[in-house]
Scaffold this active site. Structure first.
Site, PDB file in Angstrom:
ATOM      1  N   CYS A   1      37.331  -3.815  13.249  1.00 32.33           N
ATOM      2  CA  CYS A   1      38.373  -4.509  13.316  1.00 32.33           C
ATOM      3  C   CYS A   1      39.703  -3.501  13.418  1.00 32.33           C
ATOM      4  O   CYS A   1      40.850  -3.511  13.597  1.00 32.33           O
ATOM      5  CB  CYS A   1      39.080  -5.416  12.205  1.00 32.33           C
ATOM      6  SG  CYS A   1      39.043  -4.601  10.371  1.00 32.33           S
TER       7      CYS A   1
ATOM      8  N   GLU B   1     -10.778  -0.134  -7.789  1.00 30.18           N
ATOM      9  CA  GLU B   1      -9.578  -1.180  -7.872  1.00 30.18           C
ATOM     10  C   GLU B   1      -8.171  -0.633  -6.865  1.00 30.18           C
ATOM     11  O   GLU B   1      -8.471   0.659  -6.500  1.00 30.18           O
ATOM     12  CB  GLU B   1      -9.070  -0.803  -9.185  1.00 30.18           C
ATOM     13  CG  GLU B   1      -9.890  -1.211 -10.345  1.00 30.18           C
ATOM     14  CD  GLU B   1      -9.526  -0.504 -11.770  1.00 30.18           C
ATOM     15  OE1 GLU B   1      -8.330  -0.115 -11.970  1.00 30.18           O
ATOM     16  OE2 GLU B   1     -10.133  -0.809 -12.636  1.00 30.18           O
TER      17      GLU B   1
ATOM     18  N   CYS C   1      38.777  -9.074   8.073  1.00 33.15           N
ATOM     19  CA  CYS C   1      37.927  -8.419   9.285  1.00 33.15           C
ATOM     20  C   CYS C   1      37.112  -9.399   9.736  1.00 33.15           C
ATOM     21  O   CYS C   1      36.053 -10.003   9.000  1.00 33.15           O
ATOM     22  CB  CYS C   1      37.303  -7.224   8.573  1.00 33.15           C
ATOM     23  SG  CYS C   1      35.943  -6.480   9.583  1.00 33.15           S
TER      24      CYS C   1
ATOM     25  N   CYS D   1      37.430   0.817  10.683  1.00 35.91           N
ATOM     26  CA  CYS D   1      36.338  -0.025  10.933  1.00 35.91           C
ATOM     27  C   CYS D   1      35.934  -0.161  12.370  1.00 35.91           C
ATOM     28  O   CYS D   1      36.868  -0.591  13.220  1.00 35.91           O
ATOM     29  CB  CYS D   1      36.874  -1.311  10.495  1.00 35.91           C
ATOM     30  SG  CYS D   1      35.623  -2.514  10.549  1.00 35.91           S
TER      31      CYS D   1
ATOM     32  N   TYR E   1      -4.705  -2.113 -16.242  1.00 38.52           N
ATOM     33  CA  TYR E   1      -5.970  -1.468 -15.794  1.00 38.52           C
ATOM     34  C   TYR E   1      -6.755  -0.809 -16.639  1.00 38.52           C
ATOM     35  O   TYR E   1      -8.071  -0.197 -16.484  1.00 38.52           O
ATOM     36  CB  TYR E   1      -5.611  -0.903 -14.517  1.00 38.52           C
ATOM     37  CG  TYR E   1      -4.688   0.429 -14.452  1.00 38.52           C
ATOM     38  CD1 TYR E   1      -3.653   0.521 -13.716  1.00 38.52           C
ATOM     39  CD2 TYR E   1      -4.863   1.679 -15.311  1.00 38.52           C
ATOM     40  CE1 TYR E   1      -2.485   1.201 -13.870  1.00 38.52           C
ATOM     41  CE2 TYR E   1      -3.797   2.281 -15.383  1.00 38.52           C
ATOM     42  CZ  TYR E   1      -2.647   2.266 -14.562  1.00 38.52           C
ATOM     43  OH  TYR E   1      -1.692   3.192 -14.715  1.00 38.52           O
TER      44      TYR E   1
ATOM     45  N   ASP F   1       1.269   1.242  -6.434  1.00 34.14           N
ATOM     46  CA  ASP F   1       2.283   2.118  -6.564  1.00 34.14           C
ATOM     47  C   ASP F   1       3.425   1.926  -7.326  1.00 34.14           C
ATOM     48  O   ASP F   1       4.435   1.393  -6.768  1.00 34.14           O
ATOM     49  CB  ASP F   1       2.469   2.416  -4.843  1.00 34.14           C
ATOM     50  CG  ASP F   1       3.202   3.734  -4.674  1.00 34.14           C
ATOM     51  OD1 ASP F   1       3.334   4.428  -5.522  1.00 34.14           O
ATOM     52  OD2 ASP F   1       3.672   3.984  -3.528  1.00 34.14           O
TER      53      ASP F   1
ATOM     54  N   CYS G   1      35.495  -1.221   4.790  1.00 33.88           N
ATOM     55  CA  CYS G   1      36.590  -1.960   5.445  1.00 33.88           C
ATOM     56  C   CYS G   1      37.609  -2.401   4.560  1.00 33.88           C
ATOM     57  O   CYS G   1      37.050  -3.543   3.889  1.00 33.88           O
ATOM     58  CB  CYS G   1      36.087  -2.384   6.773  1.00 33.88           C
ATOM     59  SG  CYS G   1      37.467  -3.708   7.382  1.00 33.88           S
TER      60      CYS G   1
ATOM     61  N   LYS H   1      -5.059   1.275  -5.818  1.00 32.15           N
ATOM     62  CA  LYS H   1      -4.263   2.027  -6.618  1.00 32.15           C
ATOM     63  C   LYS H   1      -2.803   1.449  -6.514  1.00 32.15           C
ATOM     64  O   LYS H   1      -2.341   1.536  -5.352  1.00 32.15           O
ATOM     65  CB  LYS H   1      -4.204   3.277  -6.160  1.00 32.15           C
ATOM     66  CG  LYS H   1      -3.684   4.412  -6.807  1.00 32.15           C
ATOM     67  CD  LYS H   1      -4.080   5.841  -6.528  1.00 32.15           C
ATOM     68  CE  LYS H   1      -3.350   6.987  -7.499  1.00 32.15           C
ATOM     69  NZ  LYS H   1      -1.768   6.814  -7.489  1.00 32.15           N
TER      70      LYS H   1
ATOM     71  N   LYS I   1      -6.831   7.945  -1.263  1.00 31.49           N
ATOM     72  CA  LYS I   1      -5.587   7.711  -0.962  1.00 31.49           C
ATOM     73  C   LYS I   1      -5.764   7.072   0.659  1.00 31.49           C
ATOM     74  O   LYS I   1      -6.657   7.146   1.161  1.00 31.49           O
ATOM     75  CB  LYS I   1      -4.616   8.821  -0.545  1.00 31.49           C
ATOM     76  CG  LYS I   1      -4.411   9.514  -2.193  1.00 31.49           C
ATOM     77  CD  LYS I   1      -3.816   8.735  -3.059  1.00 31.49           C
ATOM     78  CE  LYS I   1      -2.227   8.845  -3.097  1.00 31.49           C
ATOM     79  NZ  LYS I   1      -1.766  10.091  -3.454  1.00 31.49           N
TER      80      LYS I   1
HETATM   81  S1  IVH Z   1      -6.492   4.821 -13.802  1.00 28.22           S
HETATM   82  C1  IVH Z   1      -8.094   7.729 -16.679  1.00 28.22           C
HETATM   83  N1  IVH Z   1      -6.353   2.717 -12.406  1.00 28.22           N
HETATM   84  O1  IVH Z   1      -2.332   6.382 -10.567  1.00 28.22           O
HETATM   85  C2  IVH Z   1      -7.583   7.140 -15.290  1.00 28.22           C
HETATM   86  N2  IVH Z   1      -4.550   4.454 -12.287  1.00 28.22           N
HETATM   87  O2  IVH Z   1      -2.835   9.388 -10.710  1.00 28.22           O
HETATM   88  C3  IVH Z   1      -6.267   6.958 -15.275  1.00 28.22           C
HETATM   89  N3  IVH Z   1      -2.543   4.127 -11.009  1.00 28.22           N
HETATM   90  O3  IVH Z   1      -0.692   7.357 -13.703  1.00 28.22           O
HETATM   91  C4  IVH Z   1      -5.578   5.987 -14.533  1.00 28.22           C
HETATM   92  N4  IVH Z   1      -3.534   2.154 -10.044  1.00 28.22           N
HETATM   93  O4  IVH Z   1       0.083   5.405 -12.284  1.00 28.22           O
HETATM   94  C5  IVH Z   1      -5.805   3.937 -12.896  1.00 28.22           C
HETATM   95  N5  IVH Z   1      -5.912   0.814 -11.137  1.00 28.22           N
HETATM   96  C6  IVH Z   1      -5.502   2.024 -11.390  1.00 28.22           C
HETATM   97  C7  IVH Z   1      -4.280   2.464 -10.919  1.00 28.22           C
HETATM   98  C8  IVH Z   1      -3.810   3.548 -11.436  1.00 28.22           C
HETATM   99  C9  IVH Z   1      -2.414   3.166 -10.220  1.00 28.22           C
HETATM  100  C10 IVH Z   1      -1.637   5.053 -11.151  1.00 28.22           C
HETATM  101  C11 IVH Z   1      -1.260   5.557 -12.266  1.00 28.22           C
HETATM  102  C12 IVH Z   1      -1.777   6.749 -12.921  1.00 28.22           C
HETATM  103  C13 IVH Z   1      -1.909   7.352 -11.513  1.00 28.22           C
HETATM  104  C14 IVH Z   1      -3.032   8.484 -11.828  1.00 28.22           C
END
Ligand code: IVH
Length: 679
Positions: free
Chosen positions: A418, A122, A438, A415, A234, A126, A433, A124, A321
């Site tokens: 002006c 999935e 201006c 400024c 998720y 942010d 300003c 991740k 990551k």
């Molecule tokens: S699963 C038991 N799935 O990542 C697993 N987390 O470091 C728990 N996050 O606090 C998390 N996308 O904020 C999971 N597809 C995803 C995610 C996800 C982002 C974040 C979430 C969590 C942090 C874990």
């Protein structure tokens, strides 16, 4: 005797019907990304329900789609315990670490290294993690992750996020269900929010994640409601549903009404998981939100349970990551720009450097607090970051490379445009300003007034505005409507044809909607959304100008800050005069016209390849203005693919799916055909 009227049976039935329809359309739009009706049709249903509920308040139901915003601000957040702890994830930074994870999992399960495990990969996301508790199908509590055990209760705020279902779908809902998801802000919305905050002299958010967190953790839900938050779900916490696999869990969640992250994939074996990660990495800029990696989860839930967790992280999942999009360069200078509200913005001039394949030569430093916090000085080596289309950011200074004699930056006392006095008001981070005349401010106001989301005067961009100001033909908003072709042709680089076109565009803009007119005035805190609310409620400029703070605050979605901003705007005599002058010049802000059924209304459009006559951003905006949706990937939900030069795999996919394909020329013809939405 009760003051409220008893609703007749047919009204009760209609209200139920409207709620059912609106929930259904919300689901199609937010969860499946497959809307069936135009936004205008949706608005009609919504307004009808609002009308019924205001006539018969007894009919109001706290789960009604009209009741997302309403609660009063609280003093502080309560805390609540999650039904089960919200765990975090162990990280991997390269492929070997993921392979090692896969081997560890197999060893713990007593499997041979050659066996292939099934994984779900999935994105991740942010943002910030939140849990949402449903009892008998109704949202009763939303809690931030906090320390994983307990978090802050943000239910009223979460209710304002359209992607959070207030009720579960279906008849057979679990009695208790806790779902987890990531609340986030799309990059484009984050940028818009920051530009607005910058202009208002408010602190800017460093990144979309902070903006999402700051917006969700507002004590006043009305403020959260103005912030464009989204959420992808998720995971399921404690519940009475049982799943065999993560994949099944995601699809059940979707059926219950929860939007899950697109681009999740189920794969066999670690090699395929690594390939899925690479795919996400390569396309990370095609999605509108930030991802910082991929989460690789063992699919089989029985196996997950056998593995359990260690040190607050599950042993069956890992976050792989993405590499950071950073580069090092040198600050060659710090320039100061003046915006339309007079805000002074320091901008770092950088030695050009490539960040994630894009050349970067400047970065906003936002305001003096930001500069002081990071201690950025001319001559410094700095680390810059850029994600997608987001304006590049200076992340930090590499202090041990600072040249001798580099001095701290000071904001100018006058400024730069002006020469007037610059001041910093109590409680504000911005220097401004103070001269409302201006030229930089007037220029900013005029450019904003003519811009696409406002009066939409074609051909009146920044350059032309500056020519008009320098020539003295224009010195304030309404002067635009006094321009004629002969005087315009006297301007540098303005031929007869362009002059004629500009005059026509100006004339055309007089016929506008009240909503656009409000946006064009550039009132603090009043963006397109609030302008829409105001236009529906007040209907005309004169009514809006007379509205008191109390009257404004009685409008749902308008909080004290916004109400005050509107009143203070109209307290300034020059602003009132400007509005009246515009009306005298023949500007006629009318009611919104809903959407005509044009070639794009309700359609999902995907662009591929390069367009010659406009940027992709503009093309997308044009589609959206006509009631369509622009998406970045082709699927069976796509209605139209616009193929520019060098179109590749998306075009092949569209052909395979039998999706209609047009070239740029045809696309332009469609844009010009009827069905343009007026707002
Ligand atoms: S699963 C038991 N799935 O990542 C697993 N987390 O470091 C728990 N996050 O606090 C998390 N996308 O904020 C999971 N597809 C995803 C995610 C996800 C982002 C974040 C979430 C969590 C942090 C874990």
């Amino acid at each position: 005797m009760s003051k409220t009227k008893e609703p007749p049976q047919h009204v009760v039935t209609r209200a139920e019907e409207l709620r059912r329809l609106l929930r259904h359309h919300d689901y199609l739009y937010y969860v499946l990304d497959e809307p069936e009706v135009s936004d205008a049709e949706y608005d009609r249903l919504f307004r009808e329900l609002e009308q019924v509920e205001s006539e018969y308040p007894r009919l109001i139901d706290s789960d009604s789609p009209t009741q997302r915003v309403g609660a009063t601000p609280s003093e502080r957040f309560d805390r609540a315990r999650h039904l089960r702890p919200m765990l975090s994830l162990a990280n991997a930074f390269d492929e070997t670490e993921v392979v090692a994870f896969d081997l560890r999992v197999k060893r713990a399960l007593g499997l041979a290294p050659v066996e292939e495990l099934r994984y779900v990969v999935e994105p991740k996301l942010d943002g910030l993690a939140c849990s949402f508790l449903y009892e008998r199908g109704t949202l009763v509590r939303a809690t931030t992750r906090g320390d994983g055990e307990t978090g802050e209760v943000v239910t009223e705020n979460a209710r304002t996020i359209k992607a959070v279902p207030l009720r579960l779908r279906g008849d057979d809902v679990p009695s208790v269900l806790e779902v987890r998801g990531e609340v986030l802000m799309h990059r484009k919305d984050f940028e818009k929010l920051n530009v607005r905050r910058q202009e208002m002299g408010e602190r800017v958010f460093a990144n979309p994640r902070n903006a999402a967190a700051g917006s969700l953790r507002q004590l006043d839900p009305k403020i959260t409601a103005t912030r464009p938050l989204d959420v992808f779900f998720y995971d399921v916490g404690d519940n009475d549903l049982v799943f065999a696999s993560q994949w099944e869990k995601l699809s059940e969640m979707k059926a219950l009404g929860f939007k899950t992250a697109p681009r999740s994939r189920r794969v066999n074996g670690v090699r395929a998981a690594l390939a899925a990660h690479r795919d996400l990495l390569e396309t990370r800029h095609e999605v509108s939100y930030e991802m910082d990696g991929a989460v690789i989860k063992l699919d089989d839930i029985d196996l997950q349970l056998r593995l359990g967790s260690v040190a607050r992280s599950p042993r069956w999942a890992i976050a792989f990551k993405f590499p950071p999009e950073e580069a090092t360069t040198v600050v060659e200078g710090i320039d100061v720009h003046v915006g339309r509200t007079g805000t002074l913005t320091p901008v770092a001039r950088l030695r050009t450097v490539s960040v994630g394949g894009v050349r970067v030569s400047s970065a906003s430093l936002h305001n003096i607090d930001e500069i002081e916090r990071k201690d950025v000085r001319v001559g410094d080596h700095v680390v810059v970051h850029r994600a997608g289309d987001v304006i590049p950011q200076v992340l930090r200074v590499i202090e041990d490379q600072r040249p001798a004699g580099a001095r701290p930056f000071r904001m100018p006392k006058s400024c730069p445009r002006c020469g007037s006095e610059v001041a910093r008001e109590e409680g504000e981070v911005a220097h401004r300003c103070r001269n409302v005349r201006c030229p930089a401010q007037i220029q900013g106001r005029l450019t904003h007034f003519a811009s696409r989301g406002a009066m939409d005067i074609d051909g009146l961009g920044e350059k032309t505005v500056s020519l008009l100001l320098d020539s003295g033909l224009v010195s304030d908003l309404s002067d635009i409507y006094r321009l004629d072709a002969p005087s315009l042709t006297r301007l540098e680089r303005m031929g007869e044809k362009s002059a004629k076109n500009l005059v026509e565009a100006i004339e055309k803009s007089k016929e506008t909607t009240f909503r656009r007119f409000i946006v064009a005035l550039g009132i603090r805190h009043v963006g397109e959304h609030v302008a829409g609310v105001l236009s529906r409620r007040f209907g005309s400029p004169k009514r809006l100008m007379e509205a008191s703070v109390d009257e404004l605050m009685s409008v749902r979605e308008i909080g004290p800050e916004v109400a005050k901003a509107i009143c203070s705007f109209f307290e300034v005599e020059q602003n009132r005069e400007a509005v009246l002058d515009l009306l005298n010049q023949g500007v006629r802000p009318g009611a919104e016209e809903g959407g005509g059924e044009g070639p794009f209304s309700g359609k999902t459009v995907v662009f591929t390849g390069n367009l010659e006559s406009m940027t992709r951003e503009v093309a997308k905006a044009e589609v959206e203005r006509r009631g369509g949706r622009a998406s970045s990937s082709v699927s069976r939900k796509t209605d139209l693919v616009v193929a520019g030069a060098g179109a590749g795999s998306k075009l092949d996919k569209a052909r395979g799916l039998g999706v209609e394909i047009v070239d740029e020329k045809k696309f332009r013809l469609l844009l010009e055909s009827k069905g343009m939405r007026k707002d």
